[in-house]
Design a protein around this motif. Structure first.
Motif, short mmCIF file in Angstrom:
data_model
loop_
_atom_site.label_atom_id
_atom_site.label_comp_id
_atom_site.label_asym_id
_atom_site.label_seq_id
_atom_site.Cartn_x
_atom_site.Cartn_y
_atom_site.Cartn_z
N ASP A 243 35.66 35.43 44.17
CA ASP A 243 37.08 36.01 43.67
C ASP A 243 37.81 34.56 43.73
O ASP A 243 38.66 34.71 44.92
CB ASP A 243 37.55 37.17 44.27
CG ASP A 243 38.99 37.47 43.79
OD1 ASP A 243 39.19 37.11 42.63
OD2 ASP A 243 39.64 38.36 44.38
N GLN A 245 40.63 32.21 43.77
CA GLN A 245 42.36 32.27 44.19
C GLN A 245 42.92 31.03 43.69
O GLN A 245 44.08 30.88 43.60
CB GLN A 245 42.62 32.65 45.59
CG GLN A 245 42.09 34.05 45.85
CD GLN A 245 42.39 35.12 45.15
OE1 GLN A 245 43.65 35.37 44.84
NE2 GLN A 245 41.66 36.00 44.54
N SER A 262 36.83 36.05 48.55
CA SER A 262 37.94 35.62 48.27
C SER A 262 37.65 34.07 48.76
O SER A 262 37.56 33.83 49.65
CB SER A 262 39.21 36.15 48.94
OG SER A 262 40.27 35.30 48.67
N SER A 264 39.85 30.63 48.55
CA SER A 264 41.32 29.95 48.48
C SER A 264 41.40 28.53 48.72
O SER A 264 40.60 27.74 49.20
CB SER A 264 42.34 30.93 49.44
OG SER A 264 42.17 32.10 49.17
N LYS A 306 41.60 35.34 52.53
CA LYS A 306 42.48 35.96 51.62
C LYS A 306 43.62 36.45 52.33
O LYS A 306 43.96 36.69 53.49
CB LYS A 306 41.58 37.20 51.16
CG LYS A 306 42.25 38.17 50.36
CD LYS A 306 41.55 39.20 50.04
CE LYS A 306 41.92 40.25 48.80
NZ LYS A 306 41.20 41.23 48.51
#
Length: 593
Positions: A243, A245, A262, A264, A306
């Motif tokens: 996922d 970001q 996540s 990032s 996250k």
């Protein structure tokens, strides 16, 4: 105040409190949704249903008492006292119950005597497998973790607090055998090897870096006999989990959105762009996405974070699945042996609270205990080198010759030195004997010296000098007594320095490496099945053919995603693969123009 008005506002309070409990509780949201959750399997059993319903009733009464307390201010003084007292008591009970349920989740239900699948180790790979295999409600899944919950240590959620977690009960805290060429400043010349002993495994205590490795790593695996593990084969599984970001990468064909994991931006300072990037450009490296087309260049950090918190596989994969009725997560339980009958894995033996359990697996036993404990468990179960096992009184069932490779420092991605994991004894509670054999091969030191010279060159760039950096060693004084007889910056000086304060990145792999059927160095086949024993797989970093070019958490997650599909006999990434094929076709057409 009229009776009808009182009833109206009391009902409003009930609805508000019901909604509030649903937002903050663990599984049940209202009386109706509690029943629905039980019927559809979101609540694990009838006992959980009644606990949820009882807590909901208390929460509702809390709201009514609060309303009565407010009314008491208008109607009569004694109502206020009664309302406040009941409010405080019920509030304390509900909050305590909610915190307890949120912390525990779906851990440590009653242990059954058989399951469809048994997963040993709830680390980077095990948590992924538990999620994916329990998606099939027709299969029951047991996952066993030697450590406890990741919620037991508040620092575990804070990025880059790994140093605080090392040496705690959440760390296996292994020590290597004495080393010849490294760790010379350590006690007994033994290096430390931190490994996560907690839900999420090392993904709960590592430094969060998300690096998949080079496409050439996986293509090399396939060329050496690991069919189905080329870069084009594994890329869809990386994308499936992710996922992304980072805004500049969200629509890259190499990345995914909507997955559990996540990823990032790891940039924590403007030095990353103003100094580091410019310095790298000065010595000839451009900015790249190190999880994209190429790894050669300067890459801004990508991390498993996250909303400012560590996003381990326990949080990303295991916690969302914990309330499934067919998944049991058992913590603080030590697996001592794989049960094998007629060269077939039929279960495990585990010890929890000083009680021994013999649990059968109807389909498969899957070892995801990591690159140190996975070979240890196999050897304790009679799978390993005959001479070594028989010297410790362990009866051999199947032979293999595990090897291991090690990632040493950030500049040595592909060492040629090889180490070994062996048993200290036949006692399953003894730690294994770990000998990484660092820098045994002269190639490794040669490459380290080459990397050090590149770093010195980088330190001498205009960009780095603009902030006061220099190629001079800031720690030279600390090692002056040990290395003073060598000219500064000579190869001999740096050999001395490396021998004293060598640092491993702890990316141990390949102790149960995969390979073709005729590969004598392989422990598992390309489907990760242990050679010579049916119904037994190894799924973790230990199966890698060679260490990948970077941190190993992301490749381990990919391996577990792909293994889950192989075990279930499904293709969950078909649409991703087709999208990538269309992208490659478009690139070829653009190149023709």
């Amino acid at each position: 105040m009229t009776i009808s008005s009182f009833i109206f506002w009391a009902l409003v309070t009930v609805l508000v409190c019901n909604y509030s409990y649903g937002k903050n509780g663990s599984a049940e949201e209202s009386v109706l949704s509690s029943v629905y959750n039980y019927v559809t399997g979101k609540v694990r059993n009838m006992a959980d249903y009644f606990v949820g319903l009882f807590s909901w009733i208390l929460y509702t009464c809390l709201g009514i008492m609060l309303w009565l307390g407010i009314c008491g201010c208008i109607i009569e003084y004694r109502w206020t006292i009664l309302g406040i007292l009941l409010f405080c008591l019920l509030y304390y009970h509900v909050v305590q119950e909610m915190e307890k349920r949120d912390l525990k989740g779906g851990e440590n239900k009653e242990i059954n005597n058989h399951y469809s699948y048994i997963i040993v180790g709830a680390g980077s790979a095990g948590c992924v497998l538990a999620n994916r295999l329990s998606e099939d409600l027709g299969s029951s899944v047991l996952i066993v973790e030697a450590g406890g919950s990741e919620n037991e240590h508040e620092m575990m959620h804070v990025p880059f607090m790994s140093g605080v977690l090392q040496g705690t009960k959440h760390d296996w805290d292994f020590r290597t055998a004495p080393q010849k060429f490294t760790c010379q400043d350590k006690k007994d010349k033994k290096c430390t090897w931190p490994r996560g002993r907690v839900l999420g495994g090392t993904s709960s205590i590592d430094y969060l870096q998300y690096i998949r490795g080079s496409r050439h790593d996986y293509d090399n695996w396939a060329r050496e006999g690991a069919d189905g593990w080329s870069y084009k084969d594994v890329l869809p599984y990386f994308i499936k989990s992710e996922d992304m970001q980072i805004s500049s990468l969200r629509f890259s064909p190499y990345h995914g959105m909507g997955g559990p994991l996540s990823v990032s931006d790891g940039t924590a300072t403007n030095l990353s762009d103003n100094v580091y990037r410019k310095g790298m450009e000065e010595i000839g490296y451009r900015v790249v996405d190190c999880n994209g087309m190429t790894q050669i260049g300067y890459c801004f950090g990508q991390e498993t974070v996250k909303n400012g918190e560590r996003w381990s596989t326990a949080k990303a994969f295991l916690r969302p699945a914990m309330n499934r009725p067919n998944l049991n997560v058992v913590t603080n339980a030590y697996v001592t042996k794989i049960l094998i009958e007629h060269r077939k894995a039929v279960g495990i033996t585990l010890v929890k609270n000083y009680e021994t359990y013999h649990i059968k697996a109807e389909k498969e036993v899957i070892i995801s205990a990591g690159s140190i404990n996975a070979p240890k468990i196999l050897m304790l179960s009679g799978i390993g080198p005959k001479e070594h096992l028989e010297s410790l009184g362990v009866h051999q069932i199947s032979s293999n010759n595990p090897h291991s490779s090690f990632l040493v420092l950030c500049t040595l991605l592909h060492p040629k030195s090889r180490g070994r994991i062996q048993l200290h004894s036949s006692d399953p509670f003894d730690p294994p004997r770990i000998d990484p054999n660092y820098l045994d091969h002269p190639y490794d030191m040669k490459m380290l010296l080459k990397g050090i010279k590149q770093l010195l060159k980088l330190a001498n760039t205009t960009a780095f000098r603009s902030i006061g950096a220099s190629p001079f060693d800031p720690y030279d004084e600390n090692y002056f007594l040990y290395c003073k007889h060598f000219p500064y910056e000579s190869d001999d000086y740096w050999r001395c320095r490396v021998a004293l304060n060598f640092i491993s990145m702890y990316h141990t792999t390949s102790t149960c490496r995969m390979g073709a059927a005729d590969d004598k160095t392989a422990v598992v086949d390309p489907q990760l099945r242990v050679k010579g024993v049916s119904n037994l797989r190894v799924v973790d970093a230990s199966v890698m053919r060679h260490v990948t070019s970077g941190n190993t958490n992301a490749p381990t997650i990919m391996i577990a995603e792909k293994a889950a599909d192989m075990i279930r006999g499904i293709d969950s990434v078909k649409s991703i693969r087709e999208r990538l094929q269309n992208y490659r076709k478009l690139l070829r057409e653009m190149n023709k123009d």
